[in-house]
Design a protein around this motif. Sequence first.
Motif, PDB file in Angstrom:
ATOM      1  N   ASP A  59      55.157  45.903  10.144  1.00 48.24           N
ATOM      2  CA  ASP A  59      54.139  46.790  10.708  1.00 48.24           C
ATOM      3  C   ASP A  59      53.610  46.248  12.034  1.00 48.24           C
ATOM      4  OD1 ASP A  59      54.395  48.472   8.540  1.00 48.24           O
ATOM      5  OD2 ASP A  59      52.562  47.765   7.531  1.00 48.24           O
ATOM      6  N   ILE A  60      53.362  44.939  12.093  1.00 48.25           N
ATOM      7  CA  ILE A  60      52.857  44.325  13.327  1.00 48.25           C
ATOM      8  C   ILE A  60      53.884  44.479  14.444  1.00 48.25           C
ATOM      9  CG2 ILE A  60      52.194  42.149  14.445  1.00 48.25           C
ATOM     10  CD1 ILE A  60      50.048  42.990  12.515  1.00 48.25           C
ATOM     11  N   VAL A  61      55.156  44.246  14.131  1.00 43.20           N
ATOM     12  CA  VAL A  61      56.199  44.370  15.153  1.00 43.20           C
ATOM     13  C   VAL A  61      56.306  45.818  15.630  1.00 43.20           C
ATOM     14  CG1 VAL A  61      58.687  44.158  15.606  1.00 43.20           C
ATOM     15  CG2 VAL A  61      57.464  42.336  14.392  1.00 43.20           C
ATOM     16  N   GLN A  62      56.261  46.753  14.696  1.00 46.21           N
ATOM     17  CA  GLN A  62      56.326  48.165  15.085  1.00 46.21           C
ATOM     18  C   GLN A  62      55.133  48.524  15.973  1.00 46.21           C
ATOM     19  OE1 GLN A  62      56.418  50.941  11.823  1.00 46.21           O
ATOM     20  NE2 GLN A  62      56.903  52.654  13.155  1.00 46.21           N
ATOM     21  N   ASP A  63      53.937  48.087  15.585  1.00 51.88           N
ATOM     22  CA  ASP A  63      52.744  48.337  16.403  1.00 51.88           C
ATOM     23  C   ASP A  63      52.870  47.686  17.778  1.00 51.88           C
ATOM     24  OD1 ASP A  63      51.630  49.787  14.334  1.00 51.88           O
ATOM     25  OD2 ASP A  63      50.278  48.166  13.678  1.00 51.88           O
ATOM     26  N   LEU A  66      55.106  49.884  19.861  1.00 53.62           N
ATOM     27  CA  LEU A  66      54.392  51.120  20.232  1.00 53.62           C
ATOM     28  C   LEU A  66      53.393  50.843  21.349  1.00 53.62           C
ATOM     29  CD1 LEU A  66      53.758  52.754  16.738  1.00 53.62           C
ATOM     30  CD2 LEU A  66      55.233  53.625  18.563  1.00 53.62           C
ATOM     31  N   THR A  67      52.637  49.777  21.197  1.00 56.56           N
ATOM     32  CA  THR A  67      51.665  49.400  22.229  1.00 56.56           C
ATOM     33  C   THR A  67      52.377  49.068  23.527  1.00 56.56           C
ATOM     34  OG1 THR A  67      50.138  48.552  20.556  1.00 56.56           O
ATOM     35  CG2 THR A  67      49.829  47.761  22.810  1.00 56.56           C
ATOM     36  N   THR A  68      53.490  48.367  23.417  1.00 56.15           N
ATOM     37  CA  THR A  68      54.259  48.014  24.607  1.00 56.15           C
ATOM     38  C   THR A  68      54.706  49.262  25.349  1.00 56.15           C
ATOM     39  OG1 THR A  68      55.030  45.977  23.563  1.00 56.15           O
ATOM     40  CG2 THR A  68      56.319  46.790  25.423  1.00 56.15           C
ATOM     41  N   TRP A  69      55.245  50.224  24.640  1.00 60.95           N
ATOM     42  CA  TRP A  69      55.717  51.457  25.281  1.00 60.95           C
ATOM     43  C   TRP A  69      54.555  52.210  25.932  1.00 60.95           C
ATOM     44  CZ3 TRP A  69      59.688  53.555  27.385  1.00 60.95           C
ATOM     45  CH2 TRP A  69      59.750  54.928  27.616  1.00 60.95           C
ATOM     46  N   ARG A  70      53.445  52.294  25.209  1.00 61.94           N
ATOM     47  CA  ARG A  70      52.288  53.042  25.728  1.00 61.94           C
ATOM     48  C   ARG A  70      51.640  52.361  26.931  1.00 61.94           C
ATOM     49  NH1 ARG A  70      50.140  53.873  19.774  1.00 61.94           N
ATOM     50  NH2 ARG A  70      51.332  55.729  19.229  1.00 61.94           N
ATOM     51  N   PRO A  78      56.914  42.601  36.023  1.00 63.10           N
ATOM     52  CA  PRO A  78      57.969  42.743  35.012  1.00 63.10           C
ATOM     53  C   PRO A  78      58.529  41.407  34.514  1.00 63.10           C
ATOM     54  CG  PRO A  78      58.302  44.340  36.755  1.00 63.10           C
ATOM     55  CD  PRO A  78      57.200  43.412  37.211  1.00 63.10           C
ATOM     56  N   ALA A  79      58.454  40.355  35.327  1.00 64.59           N
ATOM     57  CA  ALA A  79      58.942  39.048  34.905  1.00 64.59           C
ATOM     58  C   ALA A  79      58.059  38.437  33.822  1.00 64.59           C
ATOM     59  CB  ALA A  79      59.027  38.102  36.105  1.00 64.59           C
ATOM     60  N   ALA A  80      56.865  38.962  33.630  1.00 68.45           N
ATOM     61  CA  ALA A  80      55.930  38.444  32.621  1.00 68.45           C
ATOM     62  C   ALA A  80      56.079  39.161  31.278  1.00 68.45           C
ATOM     63  CB  ALA A  80      54.496  38.584  33.127  1.00 68.45           C
ATOM     64  N   PHE A  81      57.116  39.981  31.126  1.00 70.20           N
ATOM     65  CA  PHE A  81      57.284  40.785  29.916  1.00 70.20           C
ATOM     66  C   PHE A  81      57.350  39.942  28.649  1.00 70.20           C
ATOM     67  CE2 PHE A  81      59.874  42.965  26.720  1.00 70.20           C
ATOM     68  CZ  PHE A  81      59.163  44.145  26.586  1.00 70.20           C
ATOM     69  N   LYS A  82      58.137  38.868  28.668  1.00 72.25           N
ATOM     70  CA  LYS A  82      58.304  38.037  27.474  1.00 72.25           C
ATOM     71  C   LYS A  82      56.957  37.496  27.000  1.00 72.25           C
ATOM     72  CE  LYS A  82      60.478  33.770  25.855  1.00 72.25           C
ATOM     73  NZ  LYS A  82      61.293  32.624  26.253  1.00 72.25           N
ATOM     74  N   ALA A  83      56.202  36.925  27.897  1.00 73.58           N
ATOM     75  CA  ALA A  83      54.886  36.388  27.521  1.00 73.58           C
ATOM     76  C   ALA A  83      53.983  37.499  27.012  1.00 73.58           C
ATOM     77  CB  ALA A  83      54.237  35.686  28.710  1.00 73.58           C
ATOM     78  N   TRP A  84      54.043  38.648  27.647  1.00 76.33           N
ATOM     79  CA  TRP A  84      53.181  39.768  27.286  1.00 76.33           C
ATOM     80  C   TRP A  84      53.498  40.285  25.885  1.00 76.33           C
ATOM     81  CZ3 TRP A  84      54.094  45.428  27.891  1.00 76.33           C
ATOM     82  CH2 TRP A  84      52.914  46.169  27.791  1.00 76.33           C
ATOM     83  N   ILE A  85      54.788  40.462  25.580  1.00 79.47           N
ATOM     84  CA  ILE A  85      55.136  41.024  24.273  1.00 79.47           C
ATOM     85  C   ILE A  85      54.855  40.005  23.159  1.00 79.47           C
ATOM     86  CG2 ILE A  85      57.606  40.468  24.209  1.00 79.47           C
ATOM     87  CD1 ILE A  85      57.927  43.430  23.133  1.00 79.47           C
ATOM     88  N   PHE A  86      55.088  38.726  23.429  1.00 72.59           N
ATOM     89  CA  PHE A  86      54.740  37.705  22.436  1.00 72.59           C
ATOM     90  C   PHE A  86      53.227  37.631  22.243  1.00 72.59           C
ATOM     91  CE2 PHE A  86      59.088  36.125  22.511  1.00 72.59           C
ATOM     92  CZ  PHE A  86      59.246  35.687  21.201  1.00 72.59           C
ATOM     93  N   ARG A  87      52.465  37.822  23.312  1.00 67.90           N
ATOM     94  CA  ARG A  87      51.002  37.832  23.200  1.00 67.90           C
ATOM     95  C   ARG A  87      50.548  38.996  22.323  1.00 67.90           C
ATOM     96  NH1 ARG A  87      49.358  38.664  28.360  1.00 67.90           N
ATOM     97  NH2 ARG A  87      49.851  36.500  28.777  1.00 67.90           N
ATOM     98  N   LEU A  88      51.121  40.176  22.537  1.00 67.36           N
ATOM     99  CA  LEU A  88      50.753  41.341  21.726  1.00 67.36           C
ATOM    100  C   LEU A  88      51.048  41.091  20.244  1.00 67.36           C
ATOM    101  CD1 LEU A  88      52.043  44.264  23.992  1.00 67.36           C
ATOM    102  CD2 LEU A  88      49.650  43.647  23.546  1.00 67.36           C
TER     103      LEU A  88
END
Length: 194
Positions: A59-63, A66-70, A78-88
């Motif tokens: 559920d957390i991964v799906q959320d 979803l948050t990432t897409w929104r 864009p180079a900060a994507f990895k840190a951002w998605i792991f932070r979420l």
Amino acid sequence: MSRQAAGDAAPPPGADEVTLVARAQDGDLAAFEQLVDRYESRLLGLCIRMLHQNADAEDIVQDTFLTTWRRLDSLQDPAAFKAWIFRLASNGCLDFLRRKQVRRTDTVDPADMVEQSATGASVEHRAEASAAVDELDRVLATLPPEQRLVWLLYEVEGQSYAEIAEVLRLTEGSVRGRIHRARIAIVEGMKAWA
């Protein structure tokens, strides 16, 4: 976000991450799907190890996705994507633990935590490895969630101190300190396996 024009080609499977993020920010669903493919299993593994419950981790991964897409258009670099998605995902786990004050009665399936060794391993060896993983899981569950998260990002995900500091918005010194305290607790908790 604009939607991908009908004539645009899908990004090639080996496209670099910055290109995929930029295309996904422009509404390219195929590019976003490639990002999901790159990160889904890593995020799921992290969340399972944090929450000790597969369904909640899923559920957390799906959320997270979803948050990432929104909110993808709010990511300025864009180079900060990895840190951002792991932070979420990390924040989702920590928030879940705070809200639920989860009791650690459900154990993680050891198969989810360790890839099975190549064929030919003895039953005794597999049983011993499984017991060691169970014990490590038990010890990890005793760590404060913030320590456990930093240790998992470093030891399991292989992220550097700088990457973890960026993900969790900490100083590198704080990351080092948390990892050090986690290691001490793990060594103490795993003495029977030494």
